[in-house]
Design a protein around this motif. Structure first.
Motif, mmCIF file in Angstrom:
data_model
loop_
_atom_site.group_PDB
_atom_site.id
_atom_site.type_symbol
_atom_site.label_atom_id
_atom_site.label_comp_id
_atom_site.label_asym_id
_atom_site.label_seq_id
_atom_site.Cartn_x
_atom_site.Cartn_y
_atom_site.Cartn_z
ATOM 1 N N GLU A 1 5.973 -8.007 2.121
ATOM 2 C CA GLU A 1 5.733 -7.593 0.761
ATOM 3 C C GLU A 1 6.835 -8.241 -0.234
ATOM 4 O O GLU A 1 6.651 -8.629 -1.273
ATOM 5 N N ARG B 1 1.580 2.844 -4.617
ATOM 6 C CA ARG B 1 1.368 2.346 -3.301
ATOM 7 C C ARG B 1 1.590 3.408 -2.467
ATOM 8 O O ARG B 1 0.984 3.231 -1.257
ATOM 9 N N ASP C 1 0.160 -4.833 -10.883
ATOM 10 C CA ASP C 1 0.551 -4.596 -9.709
ATOM 11 C C ASP C 1 -0.309 -3.611 -8.875
ATOM 12 O O ASP C 1 -0.172 -3.891 -7.428
ATOM 13 N N ALA D 1 -1.352 -4.716 -5.206
ATOM 14 C CA ALA D 1 -1.216 -3.731 -4.119
ATOM 15 C C ALA D 1 -2.411 -3.979 -2.980
ATOM 16 O O ALA D 1 -2.395 -3.620 -2.049
ATOM 17 N N ILE E 1 -1.000 -4.269 0.563
ATOM 18 C CA ILE E 1 -1.108 -3.008 1.497
ATOM 19 C C ILE E 1 -1.761 -3.447 2.826
ATOM 20 O O ILE E 1 -1.197 -3.090 3.956
ATOM 21 N N ASN F 1 7.633 -1.484 1.960
ATOM 22 C CA ASN F 1 7.135 -1.614 0.305
ATOM 23 C C ASN F 1 8.317 -1.171 -0.410
ATOM 24 O O ASN F 1 8.467 -1.840 -1.423
#
Length: 322
Positions: free
Chosen positions: A74, A114, A204, A208, A212, A229
């Protein structure tokens, strides 16, 4: 991994406390200097590593390794976010003293979105084991695409989000301090700062979608996925102010990130039915790829040659980097 409810509340409490401290420390608009950015960046890294040590003492080395692998992935992918932010701020000519406010709310939104993505991903994995194949294939395609198009960058002038925002939200042409909304002519109108925030948040969310699935390749523990994260994202603002002016020094970073996505994609596909790779091996490979890409980038740009511009504004029009 059996995580008691109090542990979740404790982590959320620490995150909210640190956000409050950050907001208080930057309550007055000012330009973030490199020294200040470095201090905050180091603080966030120490906090992230320290939490990994807590996991080690509490749950053992295997879960700690999963956390550190997720945190490293991340954190590495987040550097690409930083460069995109730099392009957005440059295009909209956002004064440097107002950029922290945008990033603060952007990071808060990123944590929320997230969290939702992680919950949804965990539910899908628990219900459909085959979804890991989908995640793995997606990572392979994304990694290949990132390598193939590593010279391409976001063009805010062609953003549909910006177009829709201007179409449906009354907006001023000038900044009004750190305000997102002002009252003008008897009605509330948005400032360009709000439009920038919406674009930052949207980018963003797009990132993600890549990150993820990548972290699910090294751990499927929701607690570890979320905390890795969270602690990686919390340091993004400081990282931006530390690295924004050094973008030209990371010429091969996207190549490295693409290879990382391909690597974790292969790992994810194999671990379903074929071979479960040791976490420490996966962590070592990711660390080696990122370290090598950064080292080669810094070495090839060490002579202070003309930096490669990833994008700039000239005569009111966007020029993509070459």
């Amino acid at each position: 991994m059996n995580v008691p409810l109090w542990a979740w509340f404790a982590v959320l409490g620490v995150i909210l406390l640190m956000l409050a401290v950050d907001l208080f420390a930057h309550r007055d608009a000012h330009v973030i200097k490199v020294k200040e950015a470095a201090l905050w960046s180091n603080l966030w890294v120490v906090l992230g590593i320290g939490f990994g040590v807590v996991i080690w003492q509490w749950a053992g080395s295997e879960f700690a390794a999963q956390y550190f692998a997720g945190y490293l992935i991340e954190k590495s992918l987040a550097i690409d976010n930083v460069f995109v932010w730099a392009i957005i701020f440059s295009y909209f000519a956002v004064p440097r003293q107002y950029q922290h406010r945008v990033l603060f709310y952007g990071v808060v939104g990123a944590l929320v979105f997230r969290g939702v993505f992680i919950a949804a991903g965990s539910a899908l994995i628990a219900s459909f084991a085959w979804i890991l194949y989908v995640f793995g294939a997606f990572l392979l395609i994304t990694g290949y695409t990132m390598i193939k198009r590593r010279a391409e960058h976001i063009d805010p002038s062609k953003s549909r989000i910006v177009g829709l925002f201007k179409r449906f939200v009354p907006t001023t042409d000038e900044y009004h301090g750190q305000k997102f909304w002002i009252k003008q002519g008897g009605r509330w109108v948005a400032t360009p700062l709000l439009m920038v925030l919406v674009l930052v948040e949207t980018t963003d969310i797009i990132f993600a979608v890549d990150s993820i699935p990548a972290i699910f390749a090294v751990t499927q523990e929701p607690f570890l996925v979320f905390t890795a994260n969270a602690f990686a994202i919390l340091g993004l603002r400081a990282m931006y102010f530390l690295l924004a002016d050094l973008m030209h020094r990371f010429a091969y970073l996207k190549l490295g990130l693409g290879l990382v996505l391909i690597w974790v994609g292969i790992k994810l596909v194999l671990q379903v039915d074929v071979y479960k790779m040791p976490t420490w091996l996966s962590l070592g490979v990711v660390a080696a790829i990122i370290t090598a890409s950064i080292a080669v980038s810094l070495y090839t740009t060490r002579r202070g040659d003309e930096p490669v511009q990833i994008g700039r504004v000239a005569d009111g029009e966007w020029e993509a980097g070459r």
